[in-house]
Design an enzyme around this catalytic site. Structure first.
Site, short mmCIF file in Angstrom:
data_model
loop_
_atom_site.label_atom_id
_atom_site.label_comp_id
_atom_site.label_asym_id
_atom_site.label_seq_id
_atom_site.Cartn_x
_atom_site.Cartn_y
_atom_site.Cartn_z
NE ARG A 40 -4.39 -1.41 1.86
CZ ARG A 40 -5.36 -1.54 2.74
NH1 ARG A 40 -5.17 -1.17 4.00
NH2 ARG A 40 -6.53 -2.04 2.39
CE LYS A 177 -18.21 -12.16 11.94
NZ LYS A 177 -18.46 -10.90 12.63
N GLY A 331 -6.86 -7.84 1.64
CA GLY A 331 -5.53 -8.01 2.20
C GLY A 331 -5.11 -9.46 2.32
N GLY A 354 -12.53 -4.28 1.48
CA GLY A 354 -13.90 -3.79 1.63
C GLY A 354 -14.27 -2.81 0.52
C1 3PG Z 1 -8.60 -1.60 5.11
O1 3PG Z 1 -7.53 -2.01 5.56
O2 3PG Z 1 -9.53 -2.35 4.76
C2 3PG Z 1 -8.77 -0.13 4.90
O3 3PG Z 1 -7.60 0.55 5.22
C3 3PG Z 1 -9.95 0.39 5.68
O4 3PG Z 1 -9.75 0.21 7.04
P1 3PG Z 1 -11.02 0.17 8.03
O5 3PG Z 1 -11.78 -1.09 7.66
O6 3PG Z 1 -10.48 0.15 9.42
O7 3PG Z 1 -11.85 1.38 7.75
#
Ligand code: 3PG
Ligand code: MG
Length: 377
Positions: A40, A177, A331, A354
């Site tokens: 990242r 999930k 990730g 996400g």
């Molecule tokens: C992630 O790692 O999915 C993003 O950086 C968003 O982080 P968060 O889910 O804590 O908002």
């Protein structure tokens, strides 16, 4: 221009001698104070170079982890700052945005504080652009703003995948999930030709099919939703065999004992399914090989434990070998392809988990709307 079009770097006013606030997503995995994957950070470098080449001073900001709106040394950006200084000398990094409660609350006072002294704003934080947080949706209302190279590329690739995929389009979903992913599964079923489901969440689906799941992960309150999808004839493929750990075994600790066995889709009492089985892995691999567009998000099993990595490894290999246009998001799956040395053979590794799923599901993100001036929270 696609429907998702946002202003890009070339749309900014001249930057010579100007100060640019760069919102990045440097929320990287850190273990014992060391960054274990700097994807990242590296992913923001093209934007940083472009800004510096155009005469700007770049000040970056990011969230890191989920501190509770106050300083917490555990979530200091110090290791990230050190790595950034090596990769991009001359770029300052502000302290963790989430040390201020105004970030997640999208407090206008915090936005004002953030943008003070800056001439322009660039959002390159694709992985956080599904969050309507101050640093994502606030600055475009106050400064000339644009998407960085990474954000623009993510939106182009994922937008194209959603709107005009080459077919067959196969989505492979894992992760623990169903409740996190049910909306995405429903959205993907509208665009993909088939959705393959592995990982912890497959057991909720297997239970919906009538299989006992033993001690496997299972969300009982989601069984009904899974059954409704299956009964409606949704193009979902589930594993027909699994690899399970017997009573007394511990995940991540082979020395604790416990048998490891391959079995059909029914898991007996006391056993915990922790990977798709070899038959299913081969079958998923074949489906991936025959596809022309592949999206993979979420590991097929607990691949950090070598006893349960085979399913994820087989799918990762099939995605890498595929002639399809391949996108890996999230990730954990990105870490898996890196661990197996296959990252170079994936067409696009998304920096957002996400965010990539939400973009595929909703067709837009708060961060993109803000850049377009259409976000109204
Ligand atoms: C992630 O790692 O999915 C993003 O950086 C968003 O982080 P968060 O889910 O804590 O908002
Ligand atoms: Mg390919």
């Amino acid at each position: 221009m696609t429907a998702l079009a946002v202003p890009v770097l070339e749309d900014l006013p001249p930057l010579e001698g100007k100060r640019v606030l760069l919102r990045a997503d440097f929320n990287v995995p850190v273990q014992d104070g060391a960054i274990t994957d700097d994807l990242r950070i590296r992913a923001a470098l093209p934007t940083i170079s472009w800004l510096q080449d155009h005469g700007a001073t770049v000040v970056a900001c990011t969230h890191f982890g989920r501190p509770k709106g106050a300083p917490d040394p555990k979530y200091s950006v110090a290791p990230i700052r050190a790595r950034l200084a090596e990769l991009a000398p001359g770029v300052e990094l502000l302290e963790n945005l989430r040390f201020n409660a105004g970030e997640t609350a999208n407090d206008p006072a915090f936005v004002a504080e953030l943008v003070a002294g800056f001439d322009a704003y660039v959002n390159d934080a694709f992985g956080a652009s599904h969050r309507a947080h101050a640093s994502i949706v606030g600055p475009p209302g106050l400064l000339p703003s644009a998407a960085g190279r990474l954000l623009a590329r993510e939106v182009e690739v994922l937008g194209e995948m959603r709107e005009h995929p080459n077919r067959p389009f196969v989505a492979v979903l894992g992760g623990s999930k169903v409740s996190d992913k049910i909306k995405v599964i429903e959205a993907l079923l509208k665009v993909a030709d088939e959705v393959l489901i592995g990982g912890g969440m497959c057991f909720t689906f297997l239970k919906a099919q009538g299989h006992p799941v033993g001690a496997s992960l299972c969300e009982d309150d989601m069984v009904g939703a899974c059954k409704a999808l299956l009964d409606a004839g949704a193009a979902i493929r589930l594993p027909s065999d699994v690899t399970a750990l017997g009573p007394g075994g511990k995940i991540g600790d082979p020395s604790a004992g416990g048998d490891v066995r391959q079995m059909g889709a029914s898991v007996p009492d006391g056993w915990m399914g922790l990977d798709i089985g070899p038959g299913s892995a081969a079958e998923f691999g074949d489906v991936v090989q025959a596809a022309r567009t592949v999206l993979w998000n979420g590991p097929m099993g607990v691949f950090e434990d070598p006893r349960f990595e085979a399913g994820t490894r087989t799918v990762a290999q099939a995605v890498a070998d595929s002639h399809a246009f391949t996108v890996v998001g999230g990730g954990d799956s990105a870490a898996a392809v890196a661990q197996f040395g296959l990252a170079d053979r994936i067409d696009h590794i998304s920096t957002g988990g996400g965010a990539s799923l939400e973009l595929l599901e909703q067709g837009d993100l708060p961060g993109l709307q803000a850049l377009r001036g259409t976000w109204n929270g």
